[in-house]
Design a protein around this motif. Structure first.
Motif, PDB file in Angstrom:
ATOM      1  N   GLY A   1      48.765  36.867  31.047  1.00 43.79           N
ATOM      2  CA  GLY A   1      49.827  37.980  30.500  1.00 43.79           C
ATOM      3  C   GLY A   1      49.380  39.233  31.291  1.00 43.79           C
ATOM      4  N   HIS A   2      48.834  39.541  32.309  1.00 43.52           N
ATOM      5  CA  HIS A   2      48.507  40.483  32.987  1.00 43.52           C
ATOM      6  C   HIS A   2      48.691  40.840  34.401  1.00 43.52           C
ATOM      7  N   ASP A   3      49.039  41.961  34.998  1.00 44.20           N
ATOM      8  CA  ASP A   3      49.444  41.984  36.484  1.00 44.20           C
ATOM      9  C   ASP A   3      48.371  42.314  37.113  1.00 44.20           C
ATOM     10  N   ASP A   4      47.211  43.003  36.737  1.00 42.32           N
ATOM     11  CA  ASP A   4      46.292  43.397  37.375  1.00 42.32           C
ATOM     12  C   ASP A   4      44.952  42.583  37.185  1.00 42.32           C
ATOM     13  N   VAL A   5      44.029  42.803  38.067  1.00 39.18           N
ATOM     14  CA  VAL A   5      42.902  42.100  38.264  1.00 39.18           C
ATOM     15  C   VAL A   5      41.623  42.749  37.620  1.00 39.18           C
ATOM     16  N   THR A   6      40.803  41.975  36.784  1.00 41.58           N
ATOM     17  CA  THR A   6      39.813  42.648  36.033  1.00 41.58           C
ATOM     18  C   THR A   6      38.420  41.916  36.637  1.00 41.58           C
ATOM     19  N   ALA A   7      37.449  42.614  36.656  1.00 42.30           N
ATOM     20  CA  ALA A   7      36.202  42.225  37.351  1.00 42.30           C
ATOM     21  C   ALA A   7      35.159  41.917  36.051  1.00 42.30           C
ATOM     22  N   TYR A   8      34.646  40.798  36.087  1.00 41.24           N
ATOM     23  CA  TYR A   8      33.759  40.236  35.431  1.00 41.24           C
ATOM     24  C   TYR A   8      32.232  39.757  35.984  1.00 41.24           C
ATOM     25  N   TRP A   9      31.117  40.095  35.137  1.00 41.63           N
ATOM     26  CA  TRP A   9      29.849  39.529  35.659  1.00 41.63           C
ATOM     27  C   TRP A   9      29.307  38.914  34.787  1.00 41.63           C
ATOM     28  N   GLY A  10      28.396  37.760  35.324  1.00 39.64           N
ATOM     29  CA  GLY A  10      27.453  37.039  34.720  1.00 39.64           C
ATOM     30  C   GLY A  10      26.189  37.663  34.403  1.00 39.64           C
ATOM     31  N   ALA A  11      25.577  37.175  33.458  1.00 37.03           N
ATOM     32  CA  ALA A  11      24.119  37.718  33.166  1.00 37.03           C
ATOM     33  C   ALA A  11      23.038  37.684  34.238  1.00 37.03           C
TER      34      ALA A  11
ATOM     35  N   ILE B   1      42.163  33.014  31.559  1.00 36.97           N
ATOM     36  CA  ILE B   1      42.328  33.016  32.901  1.00 36.97           C
ATOM     37  C   ILE B   1      43.684  32.582  33.509  1.00 36.97           C
ATOM     38  N   SER B   2      44.486  33.517  33.983  1.00 32.88           N
ATOM     39  CA  SER B   2      45.721  33.126  34.923  1.00 32.88           C
ATOM     40  C   SER B   2      45.456  32.467  36.164  1.00 32.88           C
ATOM     41  N   SER B   3      44.535  33.225  36.702  1.00 33.14           N
ATOM     42  CA  SER B   3      44.214  32.888  38.185  1.00 33.14           C
ATOM     43  C   SER B   3      43.103  33.837  38.613  1.00 33.14           C
ATOM     44  N   ILE B   4      42.204  33.243  39.438  1.00 40.01           N
ATOM     45  CA  ILE B   4      41.088  34.125  40.189  1.00 40.01           C
ATOM     46  C   ILE B   4      41.173  34.593  41.657  1.00 40.01           C
ATOM     47  N   TYR B   5      41.105  35.805  41.949  1.00 38.62           N
ATOM     48  CA  TYR B   5      41.701  36.483  43.135  1.00 38.62           C
ATOM     49  C   TYR B   5      40.110  36.134  43.975  1.00 38.62           C
ATOM     50  N   GLY B   6      39.124  36.254  43.249  1.00 41.42           N
ATOM     51  CA  GLY B   6      37.952  36.084  44.233  1.00 41.42           C
ATOM     52  C   GLY B   6      36.616  35.840  43.331  1.00 41.42           C
TER      53      GLY B   6
END
Length: 121
Positions: free
Chosen positions: A103-113, A28-33
């Protein structure tokens, strides 16, 4: 790449309280939300609360005044404090995060179980 692990769910009596935690880890570089959603039996998944890195919050109307969301940026962890719980709050609660991967410019969404919260006497 990114893992989200929830904890804190369980059985609680009506009127009781629980605090859910969700920790994000990985490249993780940073977290948007970060935020929380829930899905009760026989119902659609709904947003519960969300928090941006700048501190802006969104709380669903049905739980406004009962639930609060907070975040520990240093630990990449989001919390959901649930007070005065009712049986209708029973659901699987899942956390999500919008992250900037290293290393990425776009955000990616992740979900917990998800973690199950059961409110019953």
């Amino acid at each position: 790449q990114v893992q989200l692990v929830e904890s804190g769910g369980g059985l609680v009596q009506p009127g009781g309280s629980l605090r859910l935690s969700c920790a994000a880890s990985g490249n993780i570089s940073s977290i948007y939300g970060m935020g929380w959603s829930r899905q009760a039996p026989g119902k659609l998944r709904e947003l519960v609360a969300a928090l941006t890195g700048g501190g802006a919050t969104t709380i669903a109307g049905p739980v406004k005044g009962r639930f609060t969301i907070s975040r520990d940026n240093a630990k990449n962890t989001v919390y959901l404090q649930m007070n005065n719980l009712k049986p209708e709050h029973t659901a699987v609660y899942s956390c999500h995060a919008l992250v900037y991967l290293a290393g990425h410019d776009d955000v990616t969404a992740y979900w917990g179980a998800g973690t199950l919260v059961t409110v019953s006497s």
